[in-house]
Design a protein around this motif. Structure first.
Motif, short mmCIF file in Angstrom:
data_model
loop_
_atom_site.label_atom_id
_atom_site.label_comp_id
_atom_site.label_asym_id
_atom_site.label_seq_id
_atom_site.Cartn_x
_atom_site.Cartn_y
_atom_site.Cartn_z
N CYS A 30 25.28 26.84 23.96
CA CYS A 30 25.89 28.16 23.89
C CYS A 30 25.28 28.87 22.70
N LEU A 31 24.74 30.07 22.91
CA LEU A 31 24.20 30.85 21.80
C LEU A 31 24.80 32.24 21.85
N SER A 32 25.07 32.78 20.67
CA SER A 32 25.70 34.10 20.61
C SER A 32 25.28 34.85 19.37
N SER A 33 25.56 36.16 19.42
CA SER A 33 25.30 37.05 18.30
C SER A 33 26.55 37.87 18.05
N SER A 34 26.97 37.94 16.81
CA SER A 34 28.15 38.73 16.46
C SER A 34 27.79 40.20 16.23
N MET A 35 26.52 40.55 16.35
CA MET A 35 26.06 41.90 16.07
C MET A 35 26.20 42.85 17.27
N ASP A 38 29.78 41.30 23.47
CA ASP A 38 29.58 40.42 24.64
C ASP A 38 28.23 39.69 24.63
N ALA A 39 27.67 39.46 23.47
CA ALA A 39 26.36 38.81 23.36
C ALA A 39 26.52 37.29 23.27
N LEU A 40 26.63 36.66 24.42
CA LEU A 40 26.75 35.20 24.51
C LEU A 40 26.01 34.75 25.75
N ARG A 41 25.30 33.65 25.66
CA ARG A 41 24.61 33.08 26.81
C ARG A 41 24.78 31.57 26.79
N LEU A 42 24.79 30.99 27.99
CA LEU A 42 24.81 29.54 28.16
C LEU A 42 23.47 29.11 28.73
N VAL A 43 22.90 28.05 28.16
CA VAL A 43 21.62 27.51 28.60
C VAL A 43 21.84 26.11 29.13
#
Length: 96
Positions: A30-35, A38-43
């Motif tokens: 799981c990778l995300s950005s707080s900037m 809704d910036a989250l992706r699952l790989v």
């Protein structure tokens, strides 16, 4: 000495990634950005593919600050800037 070789670049987020979390067996990242909202992706790590079907544009993540998998990977908890912890069931994993 040994050198590292890049295996995959995930280009699905347009801002800096500031949170990474692997599930217990290492098959999901799981990778995300707080900037950005809704910036989250699952790989899926073994196939090196980003899940295209989740999150959707209607998934109310807001600004993600942290994420963690449950021990059996049946759940993903997402903490956001509104002070909420969102709990999502991952159907392909054991909920226990």
């Amino acid at each position: 000495g040994s050198t590292f070789k890049l295996d995959k670049s995930v280009m699905n987020l347009t801002t800096k990634v500031d949170n990474l979390a692997f599930n217990q067996e290492g098959s999901l990242l799981c990778l995300s950005s707080s900037m950005k909202r809704d910036a989250l992706r699952l790989v899926h790590v073994p196939s090196r593919t980003v899940f295209a079907n989740w999150p959707t544009s209607k998934t109310p993540l807001h600004y993600v600050h942290c994420a963690a998998f449950s021990p059996g990977s049946g759940y993903l908890a997402v903490g956001n800037a509104r002070g909420k912890c969102l709990l999502y069931r991952l159907p392909f994993f054991d909920a226990n």
